[in-house]
Design an enzyme around this catalytic site. Structure first.
Site, mmCIF file in Angstrom:
data_model
loop_
_atom_site.group_PDB
_atom_site.id
_atom_site.type_symbol
_atom_site.label_atom_id
_atom_site.label_comp_id
_atom_site.label_asym_id
_atom_site.label_seq_id
_atom_site.Cartn_x
_atom_site.Cartn_y
_atom_site.Cartn_z
ATOM 1 N N ASP A 1 -7.508 -3.939 7.168
ATOM 2 C CA ASP A 1 -7.229 -4.210 5.748
ATOM 3 C C ASP A 1 -6.910 -5.691 5.553
ATOM 4 O O ASP A 1 -5.950 -6.059 4.897
ATOM 5 C CB ASP A 1 -6.084 -3.337 5.242
ATOM 6 C CG ASP A 1 -6.043 -3.301 3.712
ATOM 7 O OD1 ASP A 1 -7.059 -3.658 3.082
ATOM 8 O OD2 ASP A 1 -4.993 -2.944 3.159
ATOM 9 N N GLY B 1 0.803 -1.210 0.000
ATOM 10 C CA GLY B 1 0.000 0.000 0.000
ATOM 11 C C GLY B 1 0.841 1.267 0.000
ATOM 12 O O GLY B 1 0.492 2.255 -0.620
#
Ligand SMILES: *[C@@H]1O[C@H](CO)[C@@H](O)[C@H](O)[C@H]1NC(C)=O
Ligand SMILES: *[C@@H]1O[C@H](CO)[C@@H](O)[C@H](O)[C@H]1NC(C)=O
Ligand SMILES: *[C@@H]1O[C@H](CO)[C@@H](O)[C@H](O)[C@H]1NC(C)=O
Ligand SMILES: *[C@@H]1O[C@H](CO)[C@@H](O)[C@H](O)[C@H]1NC(C)=O
Ligand SMILES: *[C@@H]1O[C@H](CO)[C@@H](O)[C@H](O)[C@H]1NC(C)=O
Ligand SMILES: *[C@@H]1O[C@H](CO)[C@@H](O)[C@H](O)[C@H]1NC(C)=O
Ligand SMILES: *[C@@H]1O[C@H](CO)[C@@H](O)[C@H](O)[C@H]1NC(C)=O
Ligand SMILES: *[C@@H]1O[C@H](CO)[C@@H](O)[C@H](O)[C@H]1NC(C)=O
Ligand SMILES: *[C@@H]1O[C@H](CO)[C@@H](O)[C@H](O)[C@H]1NC(C)=O
Length: 826
Positions: free
Chosen positions: A634, A519
């Site tokens: 996540d 990310g």
């Protein structure tokens, strides 16, 4: 949708057929009120009038399905104006359509058929939708019948049909749109295989090119990213001495699908949804601005990720800066310094592109890239080269000799192109310098090299002479860290590594060591001097949100110790770099297994079940057993890493939040996570809790069982996500249908059913209905009864606010599985 169904309701005037046969013989007459039906009653041939039209046509339509969708029209340009048509097969094997009132021939297949006067020809309608005329006694499936409707495409490509060119028969099969939904006459749009140069499919309106499916690169059409392997049909492109064509075949005979060139010029693939008794678009070929042909002009590249979408390729500049600035890109780009075949010219490699227009190109399918470069180098008019087949290691040679048109930059599965540039341009790109500077470089470089050699010799000498002193340093690097400056604020016992150690371990962040992109930056593999393998996560210097997440991750994970969590070994903040060092897991992410056709076979059911349980235990530790209560936020398949023994380890804590022991839920303005895994209350309102993690876990479980992604999952019934599909199957008592094909032999039915049941309990719409991880582990581990799951919830996108409200609307969305950050203004 309304409009489409109008188009599909095409025939109305069929009276009860008088004979239901699949065959006609010579001199037999098919009258207006009669039809021919294929053996399994899939297709029907007869007279119809489309939409509101009063004209009559002979055509073929689906018999099996009620919508009356016409797939082929014989006399599209010469309609009958009244109902007195008669279709006959002559003794020569020619189909004639006559107006019975005056005997005039309205249409005949003669022009198109080879004129072999066949004795006793037979006309047959096959279940593929192909009407063929062959000699009596000949096999129906033979290669070249006297005549077949598949050779005379109208606007529909059916499975098994060839879209392309045959050099022996000279037949060119291509799409020609209808004029309108009421009028099957040839419209303005054609979609045709262009064989000038390396074959490619080109869609034109009249003479104007509207869209180009790139050349076939061995995997698909270059730059057409939505044509992917799927469970409904497969596709292939054949190119040999004799013919070049594109073809699809259904994988399961019950699938009904067709590719249609609409009167509006849109190419759409449709799937018949039996449950709903309607057609549904599976994909549209041209749906983005960048799909427009050559929107950025020569040497311009269209990139949907950029705004504005057009940019010049590196080394090029706008032909007209003024036009470019007002977003008129039609003039495209030009070389900053013209190429004129000087010996110091070279080629620059451009990656992830849609290959340019191949009209006028040259190709050889057996050459290697090196041979290809040599030919291109020798021929001054050669502007670029590439592999013609980029699947595997790449093979074949493709050369361009003119301006490069219709290039796109795409995120994944793009092709590589080598473009000829002047020495100046090459220099500018590589060194940010221009040629006159380069001349100086020629002198400076040898001198610098000499100095370097001397310096290195000196260093080596000292190193050698003080070897004993240095001995033992490597293992100390972890323990003897000066201070715990890693975060500076928390009581961490986390080793700090120096940047140089990490640079050495990763070979200066060499591309060869790159494992992937997380990310917030790339992840590299490294080997410390003591031989320990590490994974190095290097936060992008530019990422502004990085520091916050970085600290978060360090703080969260440094305190966690669990066999199902990835272990943090150290960190590094130095020279603007923020780096995390993890244990290295040789098997990489779970996504690289379950979503990969061949690798997924390595995960039998036992392994998958133990992975599900391992993740559950890791998550339980985060939620309940660790010193802090941690919400991961996540959780997704790509954040589950596998060690050598296939033990799962939860990773990527960049978004994790700690909440105090008794606090159960929190609210955030910054919604972070990954679509497809986010619970509806979190994605919609920013409320996260351990139950939003439970939701993500439920999605994970379903994905592991099914082997498909939740997002981008497409099914016949067009639940556009896996949860909806699983829920539907569960309600029909058919949840076992969800199981990944790779598993069929190894499953334990009761465990599979329990897993799916637990998965569905976890994705229930209301957080309070979802079990906590303790119950999940109990349910997975026992045989006891479980509560029935309630309707699942899912969030589809910001624009569809009602989705969270009515969880039974299954929305559509794109396939990007990116971790997203959404700043919510509320
Ligand atoms: C079909 O039309 C023919 C004449 O056009 C007529 O003789 C025949 O009876 C009709 N059949 C039916 C089933 O209407
Ligand atoms: C047929 O006519 C009706 C009424 O005029 C109209 O609503 C409909 O859209 C038309 N259908 C087609 C396919 O044009
Ligand atoms: C056959 O083709 C020729 C030329 O292409 C055309 O003039 C003629 O009208 C066609 N005949 C029929 C019956 O379609
Ligand atoms: C086919 O060929 C024969 C003889 O070569 C000729 O008499 C006949 O008219 C031809 N038929 C058509 C439909 O072209
Ligand atoms: C496509 O699927 C059909 C039916 O399963 C199979 O016969 C054919 O070989 C497949 N073609 C390709 C190119 O995979
Ligand atoms: C393609 O290249 C190979 C190897 O260079 C050569 O043997 C072959 O003849 C070429 N084929 C064509 C059609 O040019
Ligand atoms: C370069 O390639 C073009 C196109 O194939 C060809 O016409 C031309 O003769 C070639 N020139 C040389 C010098 O080989
Ligand atoms: C492309 O390359 C792959 C891998 O080398 C090979 O399997 C495939 O047959 C090639 N396709 C064509 C059309 O040459
Ligand atoms: C390269 O740079 C020099 C000065 O550094 C300048 O005089 C020259 O014009 C530049 N050349 C080009 C082609 O821009």
């Amino acid at each position: 949708m309304k409009l489409i169904f109008g188009f599909l309701l095409l025939y109305a005037s069929i009276i009860t057929p008088t004979h239901c046969t699949d065959t006609i013989f010579s001199n037999q007459i098919v009258r207006y009120n009669e039809t021919i039906i294929s053996p399994l009653e899939t297709f029907e041939l007869g007279f119809f009038n489309p939409g509101n039209s009063t004209n009559h046509y002979v055509g073929i339509w689906y018999k099996k399905i009620s919508s009356g969708t016409v797939v082929w029209v014989a006399n599209r340009n010469t309609p009958l104006t009244h109902t007195s048509g008669e279709l006959t097969l002559t003794i020569q094997g020619v189909l004639l359509l006559r107006d019975a009132t005056n005997g005039n021939v309205v249409w005949s297949s003669a022009n198109s058929s080879s004129n072999s006067s066949a004795r006793n020809p037979i006309g047959k309608l096959l279940d593929t939708g192909n009407f063929i005329v062959h000699k009596e006694g000949d096999n129906v499936n033979q290669e070249n019948p006297i005549w077949q409707s598949f050779d005379f495409m109208t606007e529909t490509l059916l499975p098994g049909m060839k879209h392309g060119w045959d050099s022996i028969t000279g037949i060119d099969r291509y799409f020609t749109s209808w004029k309108s939904d009421d009028d099957p006459a040839s419209g303005e749009f054609t979609y045709r295989l262009d064989t000038r140069g390396y074959p490619q499919l080109i869609l034109r309106e009249g003479q104007i090119i509207k869209f180009r499916a790139g050349p076939w690169n061995g995997r698909g059409f270059s730059g057409v990213s939505n044509l992917r392997p799927n469970r409904f049909y497969n596709f292939t492109f054949v190119l040999n001495q004799r013919e070049a064509y594109y073809q699809t075949n259904v994988i399961d005979a019950s699938v009904i699908t067709r590719l249609v060139l609409q009167p509006s010029g849109l190419l759409e693939r449709w799937l018949w949804i039996d449950e709903k008794q309607e057609w549904s678009t599976f994909l549209t070929r041209q749906n983005e601005l960048c799909d427009q042909y050559a929107v950025c002009g020569p040497f311009g590249s269209c990139n949907m990720g950029k705004s504005p979408v057009c940019e010049c390729l590196k080394g090029f500049e706008p032909t007209s800066l003024d036009q470019w600035k007002i977003t008129d890109w039609s003039q495209g780009c030009k070389h900053t310094v013209p190429v004129d075949c000087k010996p110091d010219e070279g080629f620059k490699k451009y990656s992830n592109l849609k290959l340019p227009d191949t009209r006028g190109s040259w190709y050889n399918q057996t050459m290697t890239l090196v041979e290809c470069e040599n030919i291109c180098k020798r021929n001054c008019s050669c502007t670029a080269y590439a592999n013609s087949n980029t699947s595997g290691t790449g093979s074949g040679c493709l050369l361009w000799f003119s301006d490069l048109m219709d290039i796109r930059t795409i995120d994944e599965n793009g092709d590589t192109l080598h473009i000829r540039l002047s020495a100046f341009e090459l220099d500018l790109i590589e060194n940010g310098r221009n040629s006159s500077a380069r001349r100086r470089v020629r002198i400076i470089v040898p001198m610098a090299f000499l100095v370097l050699v001397i310096l290195v010799s000196i260093c080596l000498y000292y190193r050698f002479s003080s070897k004993t002193k240095l001995h033992g340093t490597p293992e100390n690097e972890f323990q003897n860290v000066p201070e715990n400056t890693c975060t500076g604020e928390e009581d961490l016992e986390l080793p700090l590594l120096s940047l140089s150690t990490i640079q050495r371990a990763t070979d200066y962040f060499s591309m060869n060591n790159k494992l992937g992109e997380g990310g917030f930056g790339p992840v590299y593999k490294g080997i410390l001097e003591d031989g320990q393998e590490i994974a190095v996560k290097r936060l992008a210097k530019t990422s502004t949100q990085g520091l916050h997440e970085f600290k978060n991750e360090v703080i969260s994970i440094s305190k966690l110790q669990h066999r199902n969590l990835v272990k943090l070994l150290g960190c590094c903040i130095e020279g603007g770099e923020k780096i995390l060092i993890y244990e290295y897991l040789s098997n990489k992410g779970l996504d690289s297994f379950i979503f990969d056709k061949t690798r997924s076979q390595l995960l039998d059911w036992r392994t998958r079940y133990s992975i599900i349980n391992g993740i559950a235990r890791g998550l339980l530790y985060l939620h309940q057993d660790s010193r802090l209560r941690i919400i991961h936020r996540d959780l997704k398949v790509s954040n589950i890493l596998l060690d050598v023994d296939m033990n799962p380890k939860i990773s990527d804590f960049g978004m994790a939040r700690t909440v105090r022991g008794n606090e159960m839920e929190a609210n955030t303005n910054r919604v972070v996570g990954t679509y497809g895994y986010m619970a509806p209350e979190y994605a919609g309102d920013g409320i996260f809790s351990i139950k939003s993690d439970v939701y993500s876990f439920g999605v994970l479980v379903l994905e592991i069982v099914c082997g498909s992604k939740n997002r981008g999952f497409v099914h016949k019934e067009l639940y556009n996500n896996l949860i909806g599909h699983a829920w539907g199957l569960h309600n029909d008592g058919k949840s076992l249908n969800l199981v990944d094909e790779c598993l069929v032999e190894s499953i334990n039915i009761s465990q599979v059913q329990r897993s799916i049941h637990v998965g569905l309990l976890c994705v229930q719409r209301y957080p309070e209905d979802r079990p906590n991880m303790t119950s999940v582990i109990m349910m997975l581990g026992s045989e006891g009864p479980m509560p029935p799951p309630k309707e699942p919830g899912f969030y589809v996108g910001k624009t569809k606010k009602d989705i969270t409200e009515s969880s039974s609307s299954y929305g559509r969305s794109s396939n990007n599985e990116l971790t997203i950050t959404m700043l919510d203004g509320r």
